[in-house]
Design a protein around this motif. Structure first.
Motif, PDB file in Angstrom:
ATOM      1  N   GLN A  87      -9.574  15.159   3.038  1.00  0.00           N
ATOM      2  CA  GLN A  87     -10.170  15.134   1.696  1.00  0.00           C
ATOM      3  C   GLN A  87     -10.481  16.563   1.267  1.00  0.00           C
ATOM      4  O   GLN A  87     -10.510  16.875   0.085  1.00  0.00           O
ATOM      5  CB  GLN A  87     -11.507  14.376   1.728  1.00  0.00           C
ATOM      6  N   ASN A 105      -9.184   8.858  -2.330  1.00  0.00           N
ATOM      7  CA  ASN A 105      -9.535   7.690  -1.514  1.00  0.00           C
ATOM      8  C   ASN A 105      -8.611   6.540  -1.853  1.00  0.00           C
ATOM      9  O   ASN A 105      -8.363   6.275  -3.028  1.00  0.00           O
ATOM     10  CB  ASN A 105     -10.968   7.226  -1.797  1.00  0.00           C
ATOM     11  N   GLY A 106      -8.113   5.889  -0.819  1.00  0.00           N
ATOM     12  CA  GLY A 106      -7.304   4.693  -1.052  1.00  0.00           C
ATOM     13  C   GLY A 106      -5.854   4.965  -1.379  1.00  0.00           C
ATOM     14  O   GLY A 106      -5.083   4.028  -1.613  1.00  0.00           O
ATOM     15  N   ALA A 107      -5.422   6.240  -1.384  1.00  0.00           N
ATOM     16  CA  ALA A 107      -4.029   6.552  -1.732  1.00  0.00           C
ATOM     17  C   ALA A 107      -3.051   6.023  -0.684  1.00  0.00           C
ATOM     18  O   ALA A 107      -1.890   5.752  -0.990  1.00  0.00           O
ATOM     19  CB  ALA A 107      -3.855   8.066  -1.884  1.00  0.00           C
ATOM     20  N   GLY A 108      -3.534   5.898   0.560  1.00  0.00           N
ATOM     21  CA  GLY A 108      -2.657   5.395   1.627  1.00  0.00           C
ATOM     22  C   GLY A 108      -2.429   6.394   2.757  1.00  0.00           C
ATOM     23  O   GLY A 108      -1.504   6.233   3.560  1.00  0.00           O
ATOM     24  N   LYS A 109      -3.285   7.391   2.841  1.00  0.00           N
ATOM     25  CA  LYS A 109      -3.087   8.460   3.850  1.00  0.00           C
ATOM     26  C   LYS A 109      -3.258   7.921   5.275  1.00  0.00           C
ATOM     27  O   LYS A 109      -2.403   8.145   6.130  1.00  0.00           O
ATOM     28  CB  LYS A 109      -4.087   9.615   3.604  1.00  0.00           C
ATOM     29  N   SER A 110      -4.368   7.210   5.508  1.00  0.00           N
ATOM     30  CA  SER A 110      -4.593   6.681   6.868  1.00  0.00           C
ATOM     31  C   SER A 110      -3.508   5.682   7.228  1.00  0.00           C
ATOM     32  O   SER A 110      -3.057   5.621   8.376  1.00  0.00           O
ATOM     33  CB  SER A 110      -5.947   5.969   6.966  1.00  0.00           C
ATOM     34  N   THR A 111      -3.094   4.896   6.250  1.00  0.00           N
ATOM     35  CA  THR A 111      -2.031   3.908   6.490  1.00  0.00           C
ATOM     36  C   THR A 111      -0.753   4.614   6.945  1.00  0.00           C
ATOM     37  O   THR A 111      -0.057   4.139   7.853  1.00  0.00           O
ATOM     38  CB  THR A 111      -1.778   3.090   5.207  1.00  0.00           C
ATOM     39  N   GLU A 119      -8.804  13.086   8.802  1.00  0.00           N
ATOM     40  CA  GLU A 119     -10.059  13.606   8.243  1.00  0.00           C
ATOM     41  C   GLU A 119     -11.035  14.155   9.279  1.00  0.00           C
ATOM     42  O   GLU A 119     -12.173  13.676   9.384  1.00  0.00           O
ATOM     43  CB  GLU A 119     -10.745  12.522   7.397  1.00  0.00           C
ATOM     44  N   VAL A 164       0.823  -1.215   0.000  1.00  0.00           N
ATOM     45  CA  VAL A 164       0.000   0.000   0.000  1.00  0.00           C
ATOM     46  C   VAL A 164       0.858   1.266   0.000  1.00  0.00           C
ATOM     47  O   VAL A 164       0.550   2.220  -0.707  1.00  0.00           O
ATOM     48  CB  VAL A 164      -0.954  -0.015   1.214  1.00  0.00           C
TER      49      VAL A 164
HETATM   50  P1  ATP Z   1      -9.478   7.237   2.412  1.00  0.00           P
HETATM   51  O1  ATP Z   1      -9.324   8.663   1.989  1.00  0.00           O
HETATM   52  O2  ATP Z   1     -10.532   6.511   1.621  1.00  0.00           O
HETATM   53  O3  ATP Z   1      -9.599   7.051   3.899  1.00  0.00           O
HETATM   54  P2  ATP Z   1      -6.646   6.574   2.455  1.00  0.00           P
HETATM   55  O4  ATP Z   1      -5.817   7.379   1.506  1.00  0.00           O
HETATM   56  O5  ATP Z   1      -6.616   6.968   3.888  1.00  0.00           O
HETATM   57  O6  ATP Z   1      -8.135   6.486   1.929  1.00  0.00           O
HETATM   58  P3  ATP Z   1      -5.912   3.945   3.356  1.00  0.00           P
HETATM   59  O7  ATP Z   1      -7.063   3.828   4.300  1.00  0.00           O
HETATM   60  O8  ATP Z   1      -4.566   4.129   3.912  1.00  0.00           O
HETATM   61  O9  ATP Z   1      -6.170   5.084   2.271  1.00  0.00           O
HETATM   62  O10 ATP Z   1      -5.939   2.640   2.427  1.00  0.00           O
HETATM   63  C1  ATP Z   1      -4.975   2.425   1.405  1.00  0.00           C
HETATM   64  C2  ATP Z   1      -5.207   1.056   0.796  1.00  0.00           C
HETATM   65  O11 ATP Z   1      -4.943   0.045   1.776  1.00  0.00           O
HETATM   66  C3  ATP Z   1      -6.623   0.814   0.332  1.00  0.00           C
HETATM   67  O12 ATP Z   1      -6.568   0.138  -0.912  1.00  0.00           O
HETATM   68  C4  ATP Z   1      -7.219  -0.060   1.388  1.00  0.00           C
HETATM   69  O13 ATP Z   1      -8.195  -0.915   0.850  1.00  0.00           O
HETATM   70  C5  ATP Z   1      -6.024  -0.833   1.910  1.00  0.00           C
HETATM   71  N1  ATP Z   1      -6.185  -1.163   3.344  1.00  0.00           N
HETATM   72  C6  ATP Z   1      -6.373  -0.288   4.353  1.00  0.00           C
HETATM   73  N2  ATP Z   1      -6.469  -0.923   5.546  1.00  0.00           N
HETATM   74  C7  ATP Z   1      -6.356  -2.246   5.276  1.00  0.00           C
HETATM   75  C8  ATP Z   1      -6.358  -3.423   6.089  1.00  0.00           C
HETATM   76  N3  ATP Z   1      -6.508  -3.353   7.403  1.00  0.00           N
HETATM   77  N4  ATP Z   1      -6.207  -4.616   5.454  1.00  0.00           N
HETATM   78  C9  ATP Z   1      -6.046  -4.674   4.112  1.00  0.00           C
HETATM   79  N5  ATP Z   1      -6.024  -3.608   3.296  1.00  0.00           N
HETATM   80  C10 ATP Z   1      -6.170  -2.404   3.856  1.00  0.00           C
END
Ligand code: ATP
Length: 243
Positions: free
Chosen positions: A200, A39-45, A167, A19
């Motif tokens: 966002q 969405n899904g870029a990896g910010k929360s990660t 967020e 990710v």
């Molecule tokens: P958003 O704006 O939608 O919150 P984001 O930029 O914060 O998105 P993340 O939540 O970091 O993105 O998710 C990044 C990728 O990692 C996504 O494809 C998501 O499906 C995947 N992902 C997140 N958490 C998990 C997990 N616990 N197990 C497997 N995949 C995950």
């Protein structure tokens, strides 16, 4: 001076899904730094990798370094990172619904010496008068905006040096978003708390932030001062809906 420095971070979920693909960013001490992206870029990660919340979700940093005050982060446990001064306010607030407002605030202070409690509580009630009015109410009955205030208030109770906000504007009416962002700015200026803000709402975040990073698909693709990014034609077209 750099408070947090992330270099070439890679994160994998469930040993298979890559990710974060070599993410690097810097958070200057005393700054508000924002991390934007679709969405899904990896910010929360990214935030979870910093605060130690990844492990509980089957995520693992497979390479890269995270330096906090110039030292490698010594622990991946969220409790230890809170003790080091890093506090994450998760997306979706995650307050304790069956506890009162004040009991929730008390939980934020669990790593703090008892002598700090009443001073910090007074600070929170000054920033958020609504929480003082509702201090005996069960948190689950608070509105979405009030719960967001409570989540940020609970973080202030921990006397953080680095506040990670995921967020905070999610699902809130525009006026309330402004109110919350004003308070984040005050906490930054008055308490000297460094903020890493995931959003966002790119326009609000860039108006507030000293520095911004834009991520796509696990990597940073652009960075610059908040005011510069706000006026950058590509950012305006792709992230601010102007063209
Ligand atoms: P958003 O704006 O939608 O919150 P984001 O930029 O914060 O998105 P993340 O939540 O970091 O993105 O998710 C990044 C990728 O990692 C996504 O494809 C998501 O499906 C995947 N992902 C997140 N958490 C998990 C997990 N616990 N197990 C497997 N995949 C995950």
């Amino acid at each position: 001076m750099s408070l947090l420095n992330v270099q070439n971070l890679e994160v994998v979920y469930n040993d298979v899904v890559l990710v974060l693909k070599g993410l690097s960013l810097n958070v200057a001490k005393g700054s508000i730094t924002t991390l934007l992206g679709a969405n899904g870029a990896g910010k929360s990660t990214t935030l979870k990798a910093i605060s130690g919340l990844l492990e509980g979700e089957d995520g693992k940093a497979t390479s890269g370094t995270i330096l906090y005050k110039g030292q490698p982060m010594s622990s991946k446990s969220p409790e230890k990172t809170v003790r080091q001064g890093i506090f994450q306010v998760m997306e979706g607030r995650r307050i304790f619904e069956d506890l009162t407002v004040e009991e929730n605030l008390r939980c934020g202070a669990y790593t703090q010496p008892a002598k700090n409690f009443s001073g910090n509580l007074e600070k929170v009630y000054t920033y958020f008068p609504r929480l003082r009015e509702r201090k005996a109410q069960l948190a689950g009955y608070m509105s979405g905006g009030e719960q967001q205030m409570l989540a940020i208030g609970r973080a202030v109770m921990a006397s953080p040096e680095l506040l990670l906000l995921d967020e905070p504007s999610l699902g809130l009416a525009p006026l309330l978003v402004e109110e919350i962002f004003d308070i984040v700015k005050k906490i930054n200026k008055e308490e000297g708390v460094t903020v890493l803000l995931v959003e966002q709402n790119a326009r609000m975040a860039l108006s507030l932030a000293d520095y911004g990073y834009i991520m796509e698909n696990g990597r940073i693709v652009m960075d610059g001062k908040g005011s510069e990014l706000l006026h950058n034609p590509d950012v305006q077209e792709f992230y601010l809906g102007l063209s």
